[in-house]
Write a protein that holds these residues in place. Structure first.
Motif, PDB file in Angstrom:
ATOM      1  N   ARG A   7       0.815  -1.208   0.000  1.00  0.00           N
ATOM      2  CA  ARG A   7       0.000   0.000   0.000  1.00  0.00           C
ATOM      3  C   ARG A   7       0.850   1.260   0.000  1.00  0.00           C
ATOM      4  O   ARG A   7       0.391   2.332  -0.347  1.00  0.00           O
ATOM      5  N   GLY A   8       2.072   1.167   0.427  1.00  0.00           N
ATOM      6  CA  GLY A   8       2.925   2.333   0.479  1.00  0.00           C
ATOM      7  C   GLY A   8       4.074   2.089   1.434  1.00  0.00           C
ATOM      8  O   GLY A   8       4.264   0.990   1.936  1.00  0.00           O
ATOM      9  N   ARG A   9       4.838   3.142   1.676  1.00  0.00           N
ATOM     10  CA  ARG A   9       5.990   3.033   2.558  1.00  0.00           C
ATOM     11  C   ARG A   9       5.951   4.180   3.556  1.00  0.00           C
ATOM     12  O   ARG A   9       5.458   5.270   3.249  1.00  0.00           O
ATOM     13  N   VAL A  10       6.457   3.914   4.737  1.00  0.00           N
ATOM     14  CA  VAL A  10       6.493   4.895   5.811  1.00  0.00           C
ATOM     15  C   VAL A  10       7.945   5.058   6.235  1.00  0.00           C
ATOM     16  O   VAL A  10       8.610   4.072   6.571  1.00  0.00           O
ATOM     17  N   ALA A  11       8.456   6.286   6.210  1.00  0.00           N
ATOM     18  CA  ALA A  11       9.853   6.546   6.558  1.00  0.00           C
ATOM     19  C   ALA A  11       9.980   6.847   8.043  1.00  0.00           C
ATOM     20  O   ALA A  11       9.293   7.724   8.577  1.00  0.00           O
ATOM     21  N   LEU A  12      10.871   6.092   8.701  1.00  0.00           N
ATOM     22  CA  LEU A  12      11.224   6.352  10.096  1.00  0.00           C
ATOM     23  C   LEU A  12      12.738   6.544  10.158  1.00  0.00           C
ATOM     24  O   LEU A  12      13.491   5.686   9.695  1.00  0.00           O
ATOM     25  N   CYS A  13      13.158   7.671  10.691  1.00  0.00           N
ATOM     26  CA  CYS A  13      14.585   8.018  10.736  1.00  0.00           C
ATOM     27  C   CYS A  13      15.199   7.956   9.343  1.00  0.00           C
ATOM     28  O   CYS A  13      16.381   7.604   9.191  1.00  0.00           O
ATOM     29  N   GLY A  14      14.404   8.260   8.337  1.00  0.00           N
ATOM     30  CA  GLY A  14      14.898   8.278   6.972  1.00  0.00           C
ATOM     31  C   GLY A  14      14.900   6.936   6.270  1.00  0.00           C
ATOM     32  O   GLY A  14      15.298   6.862   5.100  1.00  0.00           O
ATOM     33  N   ILE A  48      17.564  -2.856  15.441  1.00  0.00           N
ATOM     34  CA  ILE A  48      18.089  -2.891  14.071  1.00  0.00           C
ATOM     35  C   ILE A  48      18.000  -1.506  13.434  1.00  0.00           C
ATOM     36  O   ILE A  48      18.936  -1.057  12.757  1.00  0.00           O
ATOM     37  N   LEU A  49      16.890  -0.805  13.655  1.00  0.00           N
ATOM     38  CA  LEU A  49      16.775   0.560  13.127  1.00  0.00           C
ATOM     39  C   LEU A  49      17.865   1.445  13.716  1.00  0.00           C
ATOM     40  O   LEU A  49      18.473   2.262  13.001  1.00  0.00           O
ATOM     41  N   ARG A  50      18.136   1.304  15.001  1.00  0.00           N
ATOM     42  CA  ARG A  50      19.220   2.067  15.629  1.00  0.00           C
ATOM     43  C   ARG A  50      20.558   1.765  14.941  1.00  0.00           C
ATOM     44  O   ARG A  50      21.323   2.690  14.624  1.00  0.00           O
ATOM     45  N   GLN A  51      20.824   0.487  14.699  1.00  0.00           N
ATOM     46  CA  GLN A  51      22.069   0.123  14.030  1.00  0.00           C
ATOM     47  C   GLN A  51      22.127   0.680  12.605  1.00  0.00           C
ATOM     48  O   GLN A  51      23.199   1.080  12.129  1.00  0.00           O
ATOM     49  N   ALA A  59      22.665  -0.025   6.515  1.00  0.00           N
ATOM     50  CA  ALA A  59      21.703   0.906   5.932  1.00  0.00           C
ATOM     51  C   ALA A  59      21.527   0.635   4.441  1.00  0.00           C
ATOM     52  O   ALA A  59      20.394   0.641   3.922  1.00  0.00           O
ATOM     53  N   ARG A  60      22.626   0.374   3.744  1.00  0.00           N
ATOM     54  CA  ARG A  60      22.540   0.061   2.313  1.00  0.00           C
ATOM     55  C   ARG A  60      21.775  -1.236   2.092  1.00  0.00           C
ATOM     56  O   ARG A  60      20.959  -1.337   1.174  1.00  0.00           O
ATOM     57  N   PHE A  61      22.024  -2.229   2.934  1.00  0.00           N
ATOM     58  CA  PHE A  61      21.320  -3.503   2.831  1.00  0.00           C
ATOM     59  C   PHE A  61      19.810  -3.281   2.964  1.00  0.00           C
ATOM     60  O   PHE A  61      19.018  -3.826   2.189  1.00  0.00           O
ATOM     61  N   ALA A  62      19.411  -2.480   3.943  1.00  0.00           N
ATOM     62  CA  ALA A  62      17.989  -2.225   4.175  1.00  0.00           C
ATOM     63  C   ALA A  62      17.352  -1.497   2.995  1.00  0.00           C
ATOM     64  O   ALA A  62      16.243  -1.838   2.565  1.00  0.00           O
ATOM     65  N   ARG A  63      18.041  -0.506   2.467  1.00  0.00           N
ATOM     66  CA  ARG A  63      17.474   0.261   1.355  1.00  0.00           C
ATOM     67  C   ARG A  63      17.382  -0.564   0.076  1.00  0.00           C
ATOM     68  O   ARG A  63      16.531  -0.321  -0.776  1.00  0.00           O
ATOM     69  N   ASP A  64      18.269  -1.570  -0.073  1.00  0.00           N
ATOM     70  CA  ASP A  64      18.244  -2.420  -1.258  1.00  0.00           C
ATOM     71  C   ASP A  64      17.271  -3.589  -1.130  1.00  0.00           C
ATOM     72  O   ASP A  64      17.005  -4.271  -2.123  1.00  0.00           O
ATOM     73  N   ALA A  65      16.772  -3.842   0.082  1.00  0.00           N
ATOM     74  CA  ALA A  65      15.887  -4.988   0.296  1.00  0.00           C
ATOM     75  C   ALA A  65      14.587  -4.820  -0.493  1.00  0.00           C
ATOM     76  O   ALA A  65      14.120  -3.703  -0.725  1.00  0.00           O
ATOM     77  N   ASP A  66      14.006  -5.945  -0.881  1.00  0.00           N
ATOM     78  CA  ASP A  66      12.739  -5.907  -1.621  1.00  0.00           C
ATOM     79  C   ASP A  66      11.566  -5.532  -0.732  1.00  0.00           C
ATOM     80  O   ASP A  66      10.564  -4.999  -1.216  1.00  0.00           O
ATOM     81  N   CYS A  67      11.689  -5.827   0.553  1.00  0.00           N
ATOM     82  CA  CYS A  67      10.596  -5.509   1.476  1.00  0.00           C
ATOM     83  C   CYS A  67      11.176  -5.395   2.878  1.00  0.00           C
ATOM     84  O   CYS A  67      11.896  -6.282   3.333  1.00  0.00           O
ATOM     85  N   GLN A 253       8.370  15.257  12.291  1.00  0.00           N
ATOM     86  CA  GLN A 253       7.976  15.055  10.892  1.00  0.00           C
ATOM     87  C   GLN A 253       6.480  15.297  10.703  1.00  0.00           C
ATOM     88  O   GLN A 253       6.059  15.882   9.703  1.00  0.00           O
ATOM     89  N   ARG A 254       5.693  14.874  11.677  1.00  0.00           N
ATOM     90  CA  ARG A 254       4.239  15.094  11.557  1.00  0.00           C
ATOM     91  C   ARG A 254       3.913  16.583  11.609  1.00  0.00           C
ATOM     92  O   ARG A 254       3.118  17.089  10.799  1.00  0.00           O
ATOM     93  N   LEU A 255       4.549  17.297  12.542  1.00  0.00           N
ATOM     94  CA  LEU A 255       4.292  18.745  12.647  1.00  0.00           C
ATOM     95  C   LEU A 255       4.800  19.485  11.415  1.00  0.00           C
ATOM     96  O   LEU A 255       4.155  20.410  10.935  1.00  0.00           O
TER      97      LEU A 255
END
Length: 261
Positions: A7-14, A48-51, A59-67, A253-255
Motif C-alpha cells: 500500500r505504500g511506505r512509511v519513513a522512520l529516521c529516513g 536494528i533501526l538504531r544500528q 543501511a545500504r542492505f535495508a534500502r536495497d531490500a525488496d521488502c 515530521q508530523r508537525l
C-alpha cells in the motif's frame, strides 16, 4: 505468481518501511521464491533501526531490500505518531512459522541457516512434523565462520544441496545481513529472510513472551528478564534512549508536514 503491491511506505529516521500486513509479507516472500526471481525481506525492530542509523553497510542492505517490515511495536507507534500508520507489526518470530506453512502448501523447498548448535536441525524436524509436505534442510555454521573460507564453502555446499527457494538466516543482526549480502548474488533465485534468534522459539530452546505482553509492546522486557547478562546493555543503554529520539523525530515530521499542508 505476481508480486503483491504494497500500500505504500512509511519513513522512520529516513528509512522506508513497507506498509504491509503479516499475510501480505508471506505472499510477497512466496512470490519471490516461487517465481525464481529471488530477493531479500528484512524485519526491522528498534535495535536494528538504531544500528541502521550508525552502520552504512547495514543501511545500504535495508534500502536495497525488496521488502522491509516493522518487527517491533515501537516502530508501529512511531509510524502512528508520524501520521502514517502501519497496518500491523510483522514479526520474524511469527514469520518463522508462517513461511514454512506457505512453503509446504506451494512446494517451495527451504533451508534453515544459523542458530545455536543443533537448533536449526531441531527446528527443521519440528516444522516437518507440523507440515509433512514441507521440504526443509538445515545448516549451522560454526562460531567464527566469517573468517573461515572452508566454513563459507560448507554453507555454499548446503545451499547447492538443498536448492531452496526460501532461506531463513538466524544469526542476529548484522551478521545475518552480512551473510545474505555475500551469498545472495551467488544464489539469485533465492528469497532470503534474516530472523534473528527465531529458530530457538521453534525448537523450544526459548519461550516467547505471553501474547498480551507482545500486544503491549513489552516483549523486550520478557527477553531482558530471560537473558539479562546478554541484553541489558542493548535495551537499557542503547534502545530506550533511541526510542525517545525516534518518537521525537516522528512527531517533528508530523508537525513539519502538517504545517506544510
Amino acid at each position: 505468481m505476481s508480486l503483491p503491491e504494497p500500500r505504500g511506505r512509511v519513513a522512520l529516521c529516513g528509512f522506508p518501511l513497507d506498509a504491509v500486513t503479516r499475510a501480505e509479507t508471506v505472499d510477497r516472500a512466496m512470490a519471490l521464491a516461487e517465481g525464481g526471481r529471488g530477493g531479500v525481506l528484512m524485519t526491522v525492530n528498534l535495535d536494528i533501526l538504531r544500528q541502521m542509523t550508525r552502520d552504512t553497510e547495514l543501511a545500504r542492505f535495508a534500502r536495497d531490500a525488496d521488502c522491509c517490515v516493522a518487527d517491533g511495536m515501537p516502530l508501529v507507534w512511531a509510524a502512528r505518531l508520524r501520521g502514517r500508520p502501519l497496518p500491523e507489526r510483522v514479526c520474524g518470530s511469527d514469520l518463522v512459522w508462517d513461511l514454512p506453512a506457505a512453503a509446504a502448501d506451494r512446494g517451495v523447498p527451504m533451508l534453515l541457516l544459523g542458530g545455536n548448535p543443533g537448533i536449526a536441525a531441531r527446528a527443521a524436524a519440528i516444522l516437518r512434523d507440523r507440515h509433512p509436505d514441507l521440504t526443509v534442510a538445515s545448516h549451522c555454521p560454526p562460531f567464527g565462520f566469517e573468517d573461515d573460507p572452508a566454513a563459507y564453502e560448507r554453507i555454499r555446499d548446503a545451499l547447492r544441496k538443498a536448492d531452496p527457494g526460501l532461506v531463513l538466516v538466524a544469526l542476529g543482526c548484522p551478521r545475518q545481513e552480512r551473510l545474505i549480502a555475500r551469498l545472495a548474488p551467488e544464489f539469485p533465485r533465492v528469497c532470503w529472510l534474516g530472523c534473528g534468534y527465531a529458530f530457538s522459539f521453534v525448537a523450544g530452546e526459548q519461550a516467547r513472551a505471553p501474547r498480551i505482553w507482545q500486544r503491549l509492546g513489552l516483549e523486550w522486557l520478557h527477553r531482558l528478564a530471560s537473558e539479562p547478562g546478554r541484553l541489558w546493555r542493548r535495551y537499557l543503554v542503547h534502545d530506550i534512549p533511541f526510542a525517545l529520539r525516534l518518537f521525537a523525530d516522528a512527531l517533528r515530521q508530523r508537525l513539519k508536514h502538517g504545517a506544510a499542508a
